[in-house]
Design an enzyme around this catalytic site. Structure first.
Site, PDB file in Angstrom:
ATOM      1  CB  SER A 102      24.741 -66.789   2.414  1.00 32.87           C
ATOM      2  OG  SER A 102      26.077 -66.336   2.602  1.00 32.87           O
ATOM      3  CG  HIS A 154       9.101 -64.599   4.704  1.00 35.30           C
ATOM      4  ND1 HIS A 154       9.143 -65.257   5.902  1.00 35.30           N
ATOM      5  CD2 HIS A 154      10.275 -63.947   4.605  1.00 35.30           C
ATOM      6  CE1 HIS A 154      10.293 -64.998   6.513  1.00 35.30           C
ATOM      7  NE2 HIS A 154      11.001 -64.209   5.745  1.00 35.30           N
ATOM      8  CB  CYS A 196      29.673 -65.799  -0.024  1.00 36.24           C
ATOM      9  SG  CYS A 196      29.643 -67.440   0.679  1.00 36.24           S
TER      10      CYS A 196
END
Lengths: 116, 116
Positions: free
Chosen positions: A64, A69, A84
């Protein structure tokens, strides 16, 4: 309709460290620590540097995504990991703690997003 | 140390629709609906197509990121939106509902990730 298929493990970390090394190299190393610790597989990398400060560094994973940030002006690192695969919250947090300079950590909080 | 700075709004949606249009074009349109509705600004786009099925479509935003994963085989769409702007959960959900074919939605659930 089975909301537990696929298995989606989603962990979000908020880290406060002031100051922290906000270089792209440091954030990349942090990401690689998470990726390595959790046996994730990168299929694509993306990066954006904001002015005057801050980086978005992300990886599309076979499992995934991982996106980091930074907001150096407020000593903030935000890490968003969706996978996943049966990754463990504890292992994710341990990867972060073992990489970061403990003396400078003011806050490290991990939340799990669960739909079932 | 103020954990509410920067403002980070984080919404995650799990959608179950079986079947849904799993084409890249449809998922891109869904993303653009969210981006437009919430006045987000794209600075970079990334995309990966998995075999045999499934797409990861993502955007680095001026405000953080939007990533959509699909698992067509289980009728699943997962949407992860992080923004350092005062976006509203209700508006996010409305954007999704107004775009998707209501007749086929089996589940649409939105969770907010809050650290403060």
């Amino acid at each position: 309709m089975d909301r537990s298929i696929p298995l989606i493990k989603h962990f979000v970390a908020l880290i406060k460290m002031d100051p922290f090394d906000s270089s792209g190299r440091f954030i990349e190393s942090l990401a690689q620590k998470v990726i390595g610790s959790l046996d994730l597989k990168v299929v694509q990398k993306f990066e954006h540097t904001f002015k005057p400060d801050g980086i978005t560094l992300g990886f599309v994973l076979a499992q995934s995504h991982l996106v980091i940030h930074t907001w150096p002006e407020s000593g903030t690192i935000h890490i968003d990991l969706v996978a996943c695969s049966p990754i463990k919250e504890k292992k994710f947090k341990q990867a972060l703690i073992s990489f970061l300079d403990k003396q400078n950590i003011q806050l490290i909080e991990v939340k799990a997003v669960n739909f079932f």
